[in-house]
Design an enzyme around this catalytic site. Structure first.
Site, PDB file in Angstrom:
ATOM      1  N   TRP A 356      -9.105  11.538  -8.311  1.00  0.00           N
ATOM      2  CA  TRP A 356      -7.882  10.861  -8.745  1.00  0.00           C
ATOM      3  C   TRP A 356      -8.110   9.362  -8.907  1.00  0.00           C
ATOM      4  O   TRP A 356      -7.302   8.659  -9.501  1.00  0.00           O
ATOM      5  CB  TRP A 356      -6.748  11.109  -7.735  1.00  0.00           C
ATOM      6  CG  TRP A 356      -6.893  10.383  -6.415  1.00  0.00           C
ATOM      7  CD1 TRP A 356      -8.001  10.303  -5.625  1.00  0.00           C
ATOM      8  CD2 TRP A 356      -5.887   9.612  -5.736  1.00  0.00           C
ATOM      9  NE1 TRP A 356      -7.751   9.563  -4.494  1.00  0.00           N
ATOM     10  CE2 TRP A 356      -6.466   9.121  -4.536  1.00  0.00           C
ATOM     11  CE3 TRP A 356      -4.555   9.313  -6.004  1.00  0.00           C
ATOM     12  CZ2 TRP A 356      -5.752   8.334  -3.623  1.00  0.00           C
ATOM     13  CZ3 TRP A 356      -3.857   8.529  -5.090  1.00  0.00           C
ATOM     14  CH2 TRP A 356      -4.451   8.046  -3.922  1.00  0.00           C
ATOM     15  N   ASP A 357      -9.224   8.880  -8.367  1.00  0.00           N
ATOM     16  CA  ASP A 357      -9.571   7.459  -8.455  1.00  0.00           C
ATOM     17  C   ASP A 357      -9.399   6.948  -9.885  1.00  0.00           C
ATOM     18  O   ASP A 357      -8.928   5.842 -10.118  1.00  0.00           O
ATOM     19  CB  ASP A 357     -11.039   7.234  -8.050  1.00  0.00           C
ATOM     20  CG  ASP A 357     -11.395   7.789  -6.678  1.00  0.00           C
ATOM     21  OD1 ASP A 357     -10.780   8.778  -6.258  1.00  0.00           O
ATOM     22  OD2 ASP A 357     -12.303   7.237  -6.039  1.00  0.00           O
ATOM     23  N   GLU A 488      -6.667  11.308   3.897  1.00  0.00           N
ATOM     24  CA  GLU A 488      -7.484  12.472   4.265  1.00  0.00           C
ATOM     25  C   GLU A 488      -7.655  12.642   5.769  1.00  0.00           C
ATOM     26  O   GLU A 488      -8.440  13.470   6.208  1.00  0.00           O
ATOM     27  CB  GLU A 488      -8.848  12.385   3.570  1.00  0.00           C
ATOM     28  CG  GLU A 488      -8.695  12.481   2.054  1.00  0.00           C
ATOM     29  CD  GLU A 488     -10.014  12.522   1.311  1.00  0.00           C
ATOM     30  OE1 GLU A 488     -11.058  12.273   1.921  1.00  0.00           O
ATOM     31  OE2 GLU A 488      -9.976  12.802   0.099  1.00  0.00           O
ATOM     32  N   LYS A 596      -6.250   7.379   6.953  1.00  0.00           N
ATOM     33  CA  LYS A 596      -7.521   6.870   6.438  1.00  0.00           C
ATOM     34  C   LYS A 596      -7.239   5.782   5.393  1.00  0.00           C
ATOM     35  O   LYS A 596      -8.012   4.844   5.215  1.00  0.00           O
ATOM     36  CB  LYS A 596      -8.271   8.038   5.790  1.00  0.00           C
ATOM     37  CG  LYS A 596      -9.626   7.712   5.226  1.00  0.00           C
ATOM     38  CD  LYS A 596     -10.214   8.979   4.594  1.00  0.00           C
ATOM     39  CE  LYS A 596     -11.582   8.752   4.002  1.00  0.00           C
ATOM     40  NZ  LYS A 596     -12.029   9.913   3.214  1.00  0.00           N
ATOM     41  N   GLN A 597      -6.122   5.944   4.677  1.00  0.00           N
ATOM     42  CA  GLN A 597      -5.814   5.055   3.552  1.00  0.00           C
ATOM     43  C   GLN A 597      -4.318   5.114   3.272  1.00  0.00           C
ATOM     44  O   GLN A 597      -3.610   5.974   3.800  1.00  0.00           O
ATOM     45  CB  GLN A 597      -6.570   5.529   2.324  1.00  0.00           C
ATOM     46  CG  GLN A 597      -6.151   6.922   1.864  1.00  0.00           C
ATOM     47  CD  GLN A 597      -7.254   7.633   1.103  1.00  0.00           C
ATOM     48  OE1 GLN A 597      -8.009   8.416   1.667  1.00  0.00           O
ATOM     49  NE2 GLN A 597      -7.333   7.388  -0.177  1.00  0.00           N
TER      50      GLN A 597
END
Ligand code: BGC
Length: 770
Positions: A356-357, A488, A596-597
């Protein structure tokens, strides 16, 4: 005249390990990528770098071996092929060969001029017999002719006069370095390719994969005419041999060109591909280094013309952002068959997969500055739509498509489904990016030929995947259970906020574009069997989508059950335990509130009108405490949102990390390749964050927040056939229409009408919240 602010000098880098330098100075053009190896040691097992050449879309398959192979698990690994190092040379002085007895590389110097794309490197080398010489490489990957890589070597004796032999082999098999790793972010496997030579004047080898059945032609040619250079063979491998007589006064120069063909299907007729390479070889024959370079540099200059960003007030950030933008340009596939690997074409990290980046972090940069490239990247998703349809059926979804979480060829390659296939938000991410492209370009041809199908089929998936809840607070709402959001460290939850919000948008887009298609191409709706009932079902699910919210603490919840998990004590975790994924079993991490993000906050970034500032501040403070930023995709989001809640120092600090992630090796793994999504994120931080650009209902709006230590931020935006320049200073922001029809942009609610007659409008910021 070389401009220092576009140059990356090796002396200015703190980290200097071979692998790191190979990544930083890697060259590419979306088709090929070349790591900047030490050409002498490039293929020695003792060399710690990972030299190589990558071709976008050239990968092999290997079966994924599961202990317990459940139904529907991804079947094959897809691994980008590491091709031979095209910079590699073997020397022979006094009968001693550098591939047998190591020569000492004493000093290395490198300067990459990103304004033109030229990489200039000098290695000072001493032979085991004490003879010292310098080897200088000037090289570029052409931005004008995508099959072309050219390297010019210049060699000068420093302390001797005498003979030196140089061998340049055209070889794959003898350049293989096996390696193993315990870091899941690294490539877990490598491919073995078949190598055959075609009868041709320049050596052309065909590399072919075993399982994916792909082929690639790679030609090597000496450029020019020089009696000291002969084409021979060594152990059946074509090899150029160069015999030089050196003196300290006289250097010798020789130039090689590589023509690297398109990836072709081995089983299909391949004459076309061959002629493609032969045409490039012929081109090499006709052109000098200077001519080929001039064509490439002209395209690079055009790139900067449209995409450069000027930061005045911090020279390291200025360089950092240019480095990021140029790497993005080098990484993006342009043929509608390839996208942008998470590591660009600079390394094997994540096995060369697209995530998806591309859509969520990198596409905005291309949409607003190089829309043709953005279209090609979305074109890749359209090319892989049939594979996504097959995957949806495999996942028992009766309609629509499910795009793979990670892939090269369009099929799912994630062996770990909780943090892979379960990230079904990928569908909505693609729809979001398609809509952004369509709105920012007004490209109705793309809407009709591909865009509508992308949005429609991703929306159909949600209707089939979700359901209306009959119990609890979700009752009557449309829910999406057992999904994983972007974070994640949390997996397989019910109603991940980000996923639901994005799916809601995807469904609403299907309605909006079905209505539009009814006007401009009604036959398409018939072809695609879109009915009024389906339109109504999209609208209802969008309207009733459940968005978890803690009414007591007034916080958007990451998922239904998030508050029942304890918070992970990030502050007391030893620094050496980060990233946590290398130190804890996933199930340990999943039991906590631990990010994580950016996850829920990512939806606030994309839908700024969803919340007021007070809500955003509460969410920001809450999620910042539980986020490790173990993923490089995180900091840019925190920087942008810090601007929105008026925390300028935080915004600047996060931006500093994000813009210098690779140049400072912030994540400690740049040797595996660049962090391409983060690079796109640093563009977002500047344009969406500090300039506060948002594309709302009325068009482009700005809410500037220039960091106090900067004097200026300047960039350009393309928008529906126009181009505008934005010049943000402490006291004012100026918008200038460079070409195209009149346009109104908004700055802090104030309309700025721009016409070619009166192209500039300045808005004072002195009484703003800046
Ligand atoms: C992140 C993902 C990302 C992937 C590739 C992972 O660490 O969690 O969001 O897509 O890296 O960049």
């Amino acid at each position: 005249m070389a401009d220092e602010a576009f140059q990356i000098h090796l002396q200015q880098l703190k980290q200097k390990s071979p692998g790191f330098l190979e990544t930083i100075y890697a060259l590419g053009n979306g088709h090929i990528g070349v790591r900047a190896s030490n050409p002498l040691q490039g293929n020695s097992p003792a060399y710690s770098g990972k030299p190589g050449l990558f071709v976008n879309g050239f990968y092999d398959l290997s079966p994924i071996h599961y202990g317990e192979p459940y139904y529907g698990y991804a079947h094959n690994n897809q691994t980008i092929c590491e091709l031979p190092d095209p910079r590699y040379l073997i020397f022979e002085v006094d009968g001693v060969r550098s591939d047998k007895t190591p020569y000492n590389v004493e000093t290395i110097d490198k300067t990459w001029d990103m304004a033109s794309g030229l990489l200039d490197e000098t290695f000072q080398i001493t032979t085991p017999t004490g003879k010292t010489f310098t080897l200088t490489l000037d090289s570029f990957v052409s931005q004008a002719e995508r099959h072309l890589y050219v390297v010019r070597y210049d060699i000068r004796a420093l302390n001797f006069s005498g003979g030196i032999k140089i061998f340049k082999r055209h070889d794959y098999v003898n350049q293989q370095i096996p390696r193993a790793t315990a870091d899941i972010r690294r490539a877990q496997r490598s491919n073995t390719l078949m190598q055959t030579y075609l009868p041709a004047t320049a050596p052309i080898m065909e590399l072919s994969t075993q399982k994916s059945q792909l082929g690639l032609l790679v030609a090597l040619r000496f450029l020019g005419d020089d009696p000291r250079v002969t084409l021979t063979t060594q152990n059946d491998v074509p090899c150029y041999q160069i015999n030089l007589d050196l003196t300290p006064e006289r250097s010798a120069q020789f130039t090689f060109g590589y023509a690297i063909g398109d990836v072709h299907d081995l089983l299909a007729f391949k004459l076309h591909q061959q002629s493609n390479v032969e045409a490039t070889v012929a081109l090499l024959k006709e052109q000098t280094f200077e001519e080929a370079f001039a064509a490439s540099a002209a395209r690079t200059q055009q790139f900067w013309q449209d995409s450069d960003i000027v930061i005045e007030g911090d020279s390291s950030l200025q360089k950092g952002i240019r480095f990021n933008l140029y790497h993005l340009f080098q990484a993006a596939g342009r043929d509608h068959l390839t996208a942008i690997p998470a590591k660009g074409l600079t390394g094997t990290g994540y096995e060369g997969h697209y995530f998806w980046d591309t859509e969520m972090y990198m596409l905005p940069f291309f949409i607003y500055t190089q829309p043709e490239i953005a279209k090609a990247l979305l074109g890749y998703r359209y090319t892989t739509l049939p594979a996504a349809g097959r995957r949806a059926r495999e996942m028992a979804i009766s309609a629509g498509v499910l795009f793979p979480w990670r892939t090269i060829n369009g099929e799912e390659a994630s062996a770990y489904y909780p943090a892979g296939t379960a990230q079904i938000h990928i569908n909505a991410d693609i729809a979001y990016a398609t809509d952004l492209y369509l709105r920012a370009t007004g490209d109705t041809d793309f809407l009709k030929s591909a865009g509508f199908e992308l949005i429609l089929n991703t929306a159909r998936f949600w209707l089939a995947y979700g359901n209306y809840a009959t119990y609890g607070p979700q009752r009557g709402h449309f829910v999406l259970n057992r999904v994983t959001g972007p974070d994640e460290y949390t997996a397989m939850v019910d109603n991940n906020y980000y996923t639901n919000r994005m799916a809601k948008n995807n469904l609403a887009l299907a309605v909006k574009y079905a209505d539009k298609m009814a006007k401009i191409a009604p036959e398409k709706l018939t072809d695609l069997a879109v009915t009024q009932d389906e339109r109504a079902a999209f609208a209802e699910a969008a309207d009733k989508m459940y968005l978890p919210y803690d009414a007591k603490h007034k916080i958007k919840l990451q998922d239904d059950n998030a508050p029942n998990r304890p918070q992970f004590d990030i502050a007391h975790e030893p620094a050496t335990n980060f990233p946590l994924l290398l130190h804890y079993h996933p199930l340990v991490l999943y039991r906590y509130q631990l990010n994580k993000q950016a996850d829920t906050l990512m939806s606030a970034l994309l839908f700024p009108l969803d919340q007021d500032e007070a809500q955003l501040k509460r969410d920001y403070d809450y999620y910042e405490k539980i986020t490790t930023h173990d993923s490089s995709l995180s900091r840019a989001v925190f920087s942008i949102l810090a601007n929105r809640i008026h925390q300028p120092q935080k915004a600047a600090d996060y931006f500093m990390d994000s813009s210098l992630t690779d140049l400072t090796d912030l994540q400690g793994n740049s040797e595996d390749g660049i962090h391409a999504a983060n690079m796109g994120g640093s563009w977002l931080s500047l344009v969406y964050g500090f300039a506060g650009m948002h594309y709302g209902k009325s068009g482009l709006t700005f809410a500037p927040h220039l960091p106090t230590s900067w004097q200026r931020l300047k960039f350009k935006i393309k928008y529906r056939g126009r181009q505008i320049a934005v010049d943000l200073q402490q006291a004012a922001i100026t918008f200038t229409l460079l070409h195209g029809k009149p346009l109104t942009v908004y700055c802090q609610q104030e309309p700025c009408e721009l016409t070619l007659k009166n192209p500039s409008k300045q808005v004072s910021l002195t009484d703003s919240t800046n």
